[in-house]
Scaffold this motif. Sequence first.
Motif, PDB file in Angstrom:
ATOM      1  N   UNK A 206       0.918  -1.127  -0.001  1.00 14.94           N
ATOM      2  CA  UNK A 206      -0.120  -0.069   0.118  1.00 14.94           C
ATOM      3  C   UNK A 206       0.907   1.148   0.150  1.00 14.94           C
ATOM      4  N   UNK A 207       0.639   2.099  -0.972  1.00 12.21           N
ATOM      5  CA  UNK A 207       1.533   3.350  -1.128  1.00 12.21           C
ATOM      6  C   UNK A 207       1.243   4.186   0.111  1.00 12.21           C
ATOM      7  N   UNK A 208       2.019   5.136   0.381  1.00 14.58           N
ATOM      8  CA  UNK A 208       1.826   5.894   1.706  1.00 14.58           C
ATOM      9  C   UNK A 208       0.729   6.878   1.555  1.00 14.58           C
ATOM     10  N   UNK A 209       0.475   7.336   0.417  1.00 14.16           N
ATOM     11  CA  UNK A 209      -0.798   8.345   0.344  1.00 14.16           C
ATOM     12  C   UNK A 209      -2.066   7.416  -0.072  1.00 14.16           C
ATOM     13  N   UNK A 210      -1.898   6.245   0.071  1.00 17.62           N
ATOM     14  CA  UNK A 210      -3.121   5.504  -0.423  1.00 17.62           C
ATOM     15  C   UNK A 210      -3.939   4.927   0.915  1.00 17.62           C
ATOM     16  N   UNK A 211      -5.336   4.782   0.512  1.00 18.71           N
ATOM     17  CA  UNK A 211      -6.115   4.400   1.683  1.00 18.71           C
ATOM     18  C   UNK A 211      -6.845   3.384   1.206  1.00 18.71           C
ATOM     19  N   UNK A 212      -7.362   2.237   1.975  1.00 20.88           N
ATOM     20  CA  UNK A 212      -8.114   1.041   1.612  1.00 20.88           C
ATOM     21  C   UNK A 212      -9.498   1.003   2.518  1.00 20.88           C
TER      22      UNK A 212
ATOM     23  N   UNK B   1      -7.993   4.804  -2.805  1.00 16.80           N
ATOM     24  CA  UNK B   1      -8.140   6.235  -2.922  1.00 16.80           C
ATOM     25  C   UNK B   1      -8.921   6.605  -3.935  1.00 16.80           C
ATOM     26  N   UNK B   2      -8.586   6.002  -5.180  1.00 18.25           N
ATOM     27  CA  UNK B   2      -9.239   6.388  -6.482  1.00 18.25           C
ATOM     28  C   UNK B   2     -10.383   5.698  -6.893  1.00 18.25           C
ATOM     29  N   UNK B   3     -11.045   4.979  -5.933  1.00 20.89           N
ATOM     30  CA  UNK B   3     -12.536   4.296  -6.315  1.00 20.89           C
ATOM     31  C   UNK B   3     -12.317   2.657  -6.244  1.00 20.89           C
TER      32      UNK B   3
END
Length: 291
Positions: free
Chosen positions: A38-44, A107-109
């Motif tokens: 998971x990238x640092x700026x990502x959210x799940x 984060x993008x859908x």
Amino acid sequence: MFHVLLLFCLCCLIGVLGGSVSVTEGDSVTLYTDLTEIHEDDSILWKYGGKKYIIAEISAKYRHFFTYEDVPDGRFRGRLKLDSKTGSLTITNITTQHAGLYEVNGAKGPLKTFSVSVYARLPVPVISSNSSQCSSSSSSQQNCSLLCSVVNVGHVTLSWYKGNSLLSSISVSDLSISLSLPLEVEYQDKNTYSCVLNNPISNQTRHADIKQLCHTCAGLLLPNILVISAAASGFLLIVAAVIGIFCICKESRKTVQRQKEDRSDSALRKPKTRQKKSKEEAVYENVPKKR
Ligand SMILES: *[C@@H]1O[C@H](CO)[C@@H](O)[C@H](O)[C@H]1NC(C)=O
Ligand SMILES: *[C@@H]1O[C@H](CO)[C@@H](O)[C@H](O)[C@H]1NC(C)=O
Ligand SMILES: *[C@@H]1O[C@H](CO)[C@@H](O)[C@H](O)[C@H]1NC(C)=O
Ligand SMILES: *[C@@H]1O[C@H](CO)[C@@H](O)[C@H](O)[C@H]1NC(C)=O
């Protein structure tokens, strides 16, 4: 332009479908995000059901890893595990209550959608033999009736196999029902028979041990043989006893006769002794009397 957009969106919807996942009740299932990290700026976000309850959340930026096990009704309590590296979700000790749609969002859908089906754990079928039929009529004595049964099953098929070939089967789509399937085999049958219970993802097999299952039939015949032999030996004993008594009677009659003969002999002898006695008396007679 509009059509292209529609097609693109349809592709998106199909593309996010992670597929169908089938699990057996009590097992664990892991729904993979397919992310290596998971990238640092990502959210799940993991969502469950038609109402899209949020059941798990990862915020990489703030190092937040949460599972919300109380929604919608606590059915996920103690059952959710989140992989902090990949964001994959594991549901442990799954039950039929956990079947349904799961969606993972980035984060993008939406990233993926899973359709989870949960099947009951199958019991091993039970094979019994109809021993009561063995003692009934002589015509059915060359066959042994077997019955394969299962209780409390749903969405299953119950089948009899001879080796690898299917002999008969019965299917149910109801929930919680009892099933049974009969099979006639000959006592001397050396083939391997098995009863198989299966649902779309698993099966349970019970092999029929003809020798043992149909033994009860032989067991019913055995006492008959014993009774007959016992009766026969009893009869022989009586015959032997009668002959024995007859012989003893004859013997005793002989001895009686012999005794009689002895008596007559003695009767003949008696006069002699008397004669002797008289002689003795005569001798005494010659002795001068003291008087
Ligand atoms: C699995 O779930 C069932 C039903 O909720 C429960 O009775 C059982 O104790 C659970 N088993 C484990 C190992 O957690
Ligand atoms: C078992 O035997 C009983 C009576 O003898 C009969 O009614 C029943 O149909 C039999 N079942 C099978 C599976 O042969
Ligand atoms: C015995 O079983 C065989 C199949 O194994 C069947 O073909 C036959 O008809 C049966 N006979 C009787 C008397 O039930
Ligand atoms: C039962 O399941 C095993 C795998 O677990 C499979 O190899 C086998 O073919 C299945 N048998 C039947 C009769 O469905």
